[in-house]
Design an enzyme around this catalytic site. Structure first.
Site, PDB file in Angstrom:
ATOM      1  CB  THR A  47      -8.862  -1.061  -0.395  1.00 24.02           C
ATOM      2  OG1 THR A  47      -7.484  -1.300  -0.212  1.00 24.02           O
ATOM      3  CG2 THR A  47      -9.464  -2.148  -1.269  1.00 24.02           C
TER       4      THR A  47
ATOM      5  CE  LYS B  84      -5.905  -2.991  -2.628  1.00 20.54           C
ATOM      6  NZ  LYS B  84      -5.927  -3.817  -1.361  1.00 20.54           N
TER       7      LYS B  84
ATOM      8  CB  THR C 258       2.439  -8.318  -1.506  1.00 18.79           C
ATOM      9  OG1 THR C 258       3.623  -7.714  -1.990  1.00 18.79           O
ATOM     10  CG2 THR C 258       2.784  -9.252  -0.378  1.00 18.79           C
TER      11      THR C 258
END
Lengths: 402, 402
Positions: free
Chosen positions: A148, A174, A185
């Site tokens: 992203t 990512k 995470t």
């Protein structure tokens, strides 16, 4: 243990693909697929955020038996907080079934991007033929398709030996903003051809995230869609790891090493970051104390700004230790900063000491800074990873949605 | 209850002074003194940071009997994490004794500024004659002298009636960065001519900070030197408040009102802030849940950036609610934004609804934004105050020390 090329396609029996299907702006890859030739023992960990993306719900359901064969993932839309979210996430798995024959219950799904905007199946359905055509040694494309605000592609692979057999492990990940330690995470997909039971795989995964993905923070915002998935298809031919022992230890070592390397990469590529901050706490009375202190320091916005400005403002380190919630004796704390430009001690016995501001500036002007904190006479230690807080973090997040 | 002029000098028997003594750059006021003509019941609350400024230790010692007559405070140096900190803080009180005759045990002391740099008594000693000469109706000077990165002076006063007598209450405060709710935050000095016992005064103070200073956050960094002091010298002539009852309630109402107004002012003047964020949570099952949710939202860096960019990114509100630690039913959440430009609903039942992006932009482009969050069918509510995260926060804190 050697680092090798190939990412998630390095282990035997895994192929990957990544294409642009139109969820994001034209030309930006946004849809990824990873497929294992054989059914793989699979373990996953998820965000602890109470608001969970629909893909997480569906992935959890599909993983109840501990096995899977494929992962489909998109960027550009988190498919979270939408009333049709489950339907869409299930639809993505069914599309994989339709085009590959893999039962949709063996397909896992992940999404990342804006929260609260409905995701349409249409571009994904239209993209399926190209996605399938792309399946091959294309870890690279898959890694690109899940990015992203990441500025750097996160992909790596390594090989090690188990039971006399060469075993490979690869990963793509990512993560750049909305990063805060609480379970795994971000999105991290790990493949391996090791043979290991689902039970032992989840144990290994839980161990590996403790000192890696659970010790990084970019902005204290725990995402709604964080997922880490490990697929092990057994094609390396080692004796199945089904209990603790040397083979399990070797497997854990490899997974931990890979996780740590990715964690550092993610922290360093935090939104807007110019510097990796690595806070090493030693001399704590227990592991939890060391973790609390290390995390508190790398999370402090004031300290993060000081690092951006290459300002040896160690008072902010002490301040963050003080409100960390850890029980520590302030009068025993020592702090030093180091980097490839050298090391400089700035605090002893909880108080300041004379140091060269010029040297400190040199040390803190490098792009990987280590903050060493000694808490006293105890034995426990921990390391946390973060990044500086910069103008660009504000810029990126001031108009992310538009 | 009426707002009046005069700040801490509005109540009978209080004088104040503020000068530049040379701790900070020439011309910037950095030393303040507040003196009560009579011994005053005094209560204080302090930071919960384990690293506490030396002035806090000394103030606590001097306040064991519940009475005081003066406050001396400096900006530019926090006198924290220095091995001679206690000595210097005691020295500041002794200087007040030397020049005013007030016993140093009746003098309270506070410092704010850089942590971990030694504070010299010399400029303070040299400044004492001018500081004493300045004593008068000069709340304004004292308010200016405690400012650090504040862009707006925080000073106010109000009057109300107790036992048929007109009672006045005034305050000065500083606070802009390193602001996070955990006990009173920042420096706040309140004076009043009400007659109230030390016991009841600390009760009133603890009540007043709950919904005001403990509900603001600029950057989640709980300072080492936060102190709020209330001095009540009894010169209004009301019957001493020594138990709960209507008079105590009136006093609490005045103190709460003043605290809330100052809290909003401090949040709005957060370092680099362009907007005040007021998050009102209703429909919570209990007060603690409402507080957790409200604080989590105003603390989210991603949401703060979105507000800077006037982006109605409500997904970040839901995300912050989800990791707040509060037990809530996500499917019942409604969110709307409002300001003087109107109100716009953006989320119902935990999901998005259609809204005009143009209208949202208008609403979010004002400088005071209210975020209304309804959690469902329950009764409890709470409000938290914060500000947006901007380039200037990074600029200010990238080179604060130098």
């Amino acid at each position: 243990m050697n680092y090798i090329n190939g990412g998630v396609c390095a282990p035997k029996g895994f192929t990957a693909s990544g294409i642009s299907c139109g969820i994001r702006k034209p030309g930006k890859k946004d849809l990824a697929l990873i497929v294992s030739q054989k059914t793989a023992s699979t373990a996953a960990v998820y965000t602890k955020n109470l608001v969970k993306g629909a893909p997480i719900i569906v992935t959890q359901q599909h993983l109840t038996n501990g096995y899977s064969r494929a992962i489909i993932a998109n960027s550009g839309n988190a498919n979270t907080c939408n009333d049709n979210g489950i339907e869409i996430a299930e639809g993505m798995c069914k599309l994989v079934e339709e085009y590959t024959g893999i039962p949709s219950e063996d397909v896992l799904v992940a999404s990342t991007g804006v929260i609260g905007q409905k995701l349409s199946l249409e571009p994904i359905a239209n993209g399926m033929p190209a996605l399938l055509m792309g399946l091959g040694n294309n870890s690279d494309d898959a890694a690109t398709a899940i990015m992203t605000t990441d500025t750097v592609k996160k992909e790596l692979a390594l090989e090690f030996t188990l039971d006399g057999k060469t075993v490979k492990m690869g990963a793509i990940a990512k993560g750049s903003g909305m990063i805060h330690p609480d379970m795994a995470t971000m999105l991290v997909f790990v493949t391996t051809d090791a043979d290991i039971s689902p039970d032992m795989l989840i144990q290994a995964l839980n161990l590996s995230v403790l000192d890696s993905f659970n010790m990084i923070s970019v902005d204290r915002d725990t995402s709604t869609n964080d997922t880490m998935i490990v697929m092990a298809n057994g094609m390396a031919g080692n004796k199945t790891i089904s209990e603790e022992g040397p083979d399990f230890d070797s497997f854990c070592a490899a997974l931990s090493d890979l996780s740590l390397t990715l964690s550092r990469a993610i922290a360093k590529d935090g939104e807007g970051a110019t510097k990796l901050l690595e806070c090493r706490v030693s001399g704590a009375k227990d592991k939890e104390t060391a973790r609390l202190v290390a995390k508190s320091v790398i999370c402090s916005p004031l300290f993060k700004c000081a690092m951006f400005g290459a300002d040896a403002n160690w008072g902010r380190v002490l301040c963050a230790i003080g409100y960390s919630g850890a029980e520590v004796d302030i009068t025993k704390i020592a702090v030093s900063f180091s980097s490839e430009a050298g090391e400089i001690k700035v605090c002893e016995n909880g108080g300041g000491i004379d140091f060269s501001e010029e040297k400190a500036k040199q040390v803190l002007s490098c792009d990987e800074i280590i903050i060493d904190i000694s808490l006293g006479d105890w034995q426990a230690f921990a390391t946390a990873f973060g990044c500086d807080l910069t103008y660009d973090y504000v810029k990126i997040n001031g108009d992310y949605r538009s």
